[in-house]
Enzyme design. Sequence first.
Site, PDB file in Angstrom:
ATOM      1  N   ARG A 129       2.710  18.636 -59.238  1.00  0.00           N
ATOM      2  CA  ARG A 129       4.154  18.900 -59.244  1.00  0.00           C
ATOM      3  C   ARG A 129       4.426  20.140 -60.098  1.00  0.00           C
ATOM      4  NH1 ARG A 129       6.681  13.957 -61.693  1.00  0.00           N
ATOM      5  NH2 ARG A 129       6.338  13.055 -59.633  1.00  0.00           N
ATOM      6  N   ARG A 154      10.640  16.120 -68.580  1.00  0.00           N
ATOM      7  CA  ARG A 154      10.234  16.512 -67.229  1.00  0.00           C
ATOM      8  C   ARG A 154      11.070  17.709 -66.764  1.00  0.00           C
ATOM      9  NH1 ARG A 154       7.789  12.080 -64.474  1.00  0.00           N
ATOM     10  NH2 ARG A 154       6.538  10.888 -65.973  1.00  0.00           N
ATOM     11  N   LYS A 187       8.504   8.932 -70.264  1.00  0.00           N
ATOM     12  CA  LYS A 187       9.069  10.163 -69.714  1.00  0.00           C
ATOM     13  C   LYS A 187      10.528  10.320 -70.120  1.00  0.00           C
ATOM     14  CE  LYS A 187      10.090   7.761 -65.372  1.00  0.00           C
ATOM     15  NZ  LYS A 187       9.766   7.652 -63.946  1.00  0.00           N
ATOM     16  N   LYS A 230      14.109  12.683 -68.917  1.00  0.00           N
ATOM     17  CA  LYS A 230      14.672  13.562 -67.903  1.00  0.00           C
ATOM     18  C   LYS A 230      16.024  14.095 -68.358  1.00  0.00           C
ATOM     19  CE  LYS A 230      12.330  11.048 -64.187  1.00  0.00           C
ATOM     20  NZ  LYS A 230      12.488  10.239 -62.954  1.00  0.00           N
ATOM     21  N   CYS A 265      12.068   8.185 -51.577  1.00  0.00           N
ATOM     22  CA  CYS A 265      10.912   8.578 -52.384  1.00  0.00           C
ATOM     23  C   CYS A 265       9.670   8.671 -51.497  1.00  0.00           C
ATOM     24  CB  CYS A 265      10.691   7.590 -53.524  1.00  0.00           C
ATOM     25  SG  CYS A 265      10.112   5.969 -52.978  1.00  0.00           S
ATOM     26  N   CYS A 314       1.623   6.733 -53.074  1.00  0.00           N
ATOM     27  CA  CYS A 314       2.062   6.239 -54.383  1.00  0.00           C
ATOM     28  C   CYS A 314       1.426   4.883 -54.667  1.00  0.00           C
ATOM     29  CB  CYS A 314       3.586   6.120 -54.428  1.00  0.00           C
ATOM     30  SG  CYS A 314       4.181   5.451 -56.005  1.00  0.00           S
ATOM     31  N   CYS A 338       9.630   0.867 -54.269  1.00  0.00           N
ATOM     32  CA  CYS A 338       9.445  -0.069 -55.376  1.00  0.00           C
ATOM     33  C   CYS A 338      10.681   0.045 -56.266  1.00  0.00           C
ATOM     34  CB  CYS A 338       8.160   0.248 -56.152  1.00  0.00           C
ATOM     35  SG  CYS A 338       8.311   1.620 -57.311  1.00  0.00           S
ATOM     36  N   CYS A 342      12.672   6.233 -58.019  1.00  0.00           N
ATOM     37  CA  CYS A 342      12.470   7.666 -57.780  1.00  0.00           C
ATOM     38  C   CYS A 342      13.374   8.206 -56.675  1.00  0.00           C
ATOM     39  CB  CYS A 342      11.005   7.925 -57.437  1.00  0.00           C
ATOM     40  SG  CYS A 342       9.877   7.529 -58.785  1.00  0.00           S
TER      41      CYS A 342
END
Length: 558
Positions: free
Chosen positions: A76, A145, A209, A211, A432, A438, A477, A481
Amino acid sequence: MNNDKENLSPVERIKTSSNGLRGSLKESLADQFTGAIREDDQTLIKFHGMYQQDDRDRREERVSKKLEWLYSYMIRLRLPGGFLTPEQWVGLNETAEDHSTGTIKVTTRQTIQLHGILKSHLRPIIQSFNLQHLDSIAACGDVNRNVTCTANPSESPLQQEAYELAGKISEMCLPKTKSYYDIWIDDELLIDRKAEEDPLYQDRYLPRKLKIGIAVPPNNDVDVFINDIALIAIIENDKIVGYNIAAGGGLGATHGNEATYARLASILGFVDTEEKVLKAVYEIITVQRDFGNRSDRKLSRLKYTIDKLGIDQYRAEVEKRTGFSFEPAREFKFEQRKDRYGWIQNHEGKWFYTVFVEHGRILNTAEYPLKSGLLKIAQTGKANFRFTCNQNLILADIDEKDKAEIEAILKEHGIFDYINGASALRKNSVACVALNTCSLALAEAQRYLPSLVTKIEPILEKYGLLEEDITIRMTGCPNGCGRSPNAEIGFVGTAYGKYNLHIGGDRLGMRLNTKFKENIGEEEILATLDELFAIYVQKRLAEETFGDFSYRYLHTLN
C-alpha cells in the site's frame, strides 16, 4: 498511564525488540525455500506498508498437493491527500504489470494497493516506487496511516490548503527509523542510531493503528468522523480560520465481543492556527501512546482509550501537553458525502473529471478497458490523478485547451458512458477487498456487492427509488474497512454467503447504523430490502432520506 508491562501482547514484544522495525526481515527475504516470511516479521512488515497474504481460493488445492499455501503480499502506498502525477501513474501501471496481479486498487483511504506480489518481487517493487518518488512507509502497522483530505479541488479553493496540511501531518508522524531504506533500498546504508531516536513513537510505537482525516465543509467525502483524529475546516469569509478537532473514531469490532464497537469521533474543540493543529495532533497521539491498551489488541484503538478515560480527561491531558486549551467548537455544516461524477470546473478554470471505479478495482475487461484508458490519459501528461475515499479517481487539473483530448480518450474506452449506465445506488457503494486475499474475511465483499446491487436495482425501480442517493457498503468481516457501519445500508460478513444487515445510518456520515437482521443470505436480504423500501415510499416524510427514515422506523420497533 498504561504501565502493565507484565501483560503486554506478543506484538508489543516484537516491536520493542525489533531493532527499529528490522527484525529478521533480511533473512526472511533471503529464504528461498518458502514464499512466507518468519512469524515475527509478519508483524514488522506491516510498518513497511505490506501484509503477507495467501490465495484463499487455492488453499484446499495446495494442501491436497502437499504444497504450502500460495503466499503473496499486498503493498500500500503512502499518499497523503491521494495525489499522483501522470508520470507516476505511468510508472505505477508498469510496476503493477511487472510485479503484481496487474489490478490497481483504490482504497477507502485515498491511496493505492497492489496485490499478489511474490516475495522475490518485494524489493524490486519498492525500488521501482522509490524511482518514482513514492514509498509505502507507515502505510500499515501501529502508526499513523495515510492521511486523507477532501479530494476534489473543484469543491473549494481551500482544498489545496487542506491537502498541504495532510502532507505536513504525514511527514510529522513518520517513524524515524531508517529500516525501510536499509532493507528495501540500499543494503549498505550506514545508520546513525542517534538519528533514529523517535520522540513520538519511541521504541514501542502505538498500541494500534491510527487514522487521520481532514474535511472541508460542505462535503464530508472523507467520512471524517470515522477517523481516530478528525479535522473539520472552519470557513469564514472564504478563508479557513482554524479547525474543529475530534478524536476517537473507528469502525472495527469483533463478532460476539460486546466490549468492541464502532464509534464516531468526539469533538475536543477548536484551534485557530496551523501550528496549533499540528501540536494538538501530535499530542493526541502521544496520549494514546502512553495510555492506550497494550495487552488486548481488540481494545487498543484510541476510541477505547477515550471511553476508558472519559473525553474530558483525555482533552485535559492533551491540553497539558500542548500548553494551550481548545476553544469551544465552532459551527459547521455538511450537505453531502459523495463524489461529483463527470466534469466540474474549479475557481481557476481547471477541469476535473471524476471516474466511477466500482469498489476501486482498476483493470481491463473485454467490455471495459478502464486501465488502458487511464494509462493513455496519463501518457498525455495533461491530467493529474487524485483518489477519493469513496474508491474513485479524479482526473485533475486539466487545462481548457486539453479537455477535448481527454474526453475523446474517455469516450474511446467507454469510461465516459460507464457513469451514465450506473444507478445512484451503485455509484454510492463501497466494499472492502475481503476474499480471496484478506486473511480476516469471513465473507465476500468487492467480488459480490456488484452482483447484489444488480439484484437490488429492480426493487428500487419498482418503488421509483432508482436515482435515490442511498449509500450501501459491505465488509467481509466486522473490522470496518469498507465503512459499512457508517452507511444507510450496511452489510457485515459473518460466514460465506451470510451477512448482518444494518440500517439507519445518516447520509452525511454523522450517525452510525444499527444491526437489523443477523446472519442472512441473499434471498432474505432482497426480501427484507423489498419490504423496507415499500414502507419507505409509503411513510417517508418530505425530503426524508432512507437512512433517516429507517432510523425512525427502528425506533418504532423498539
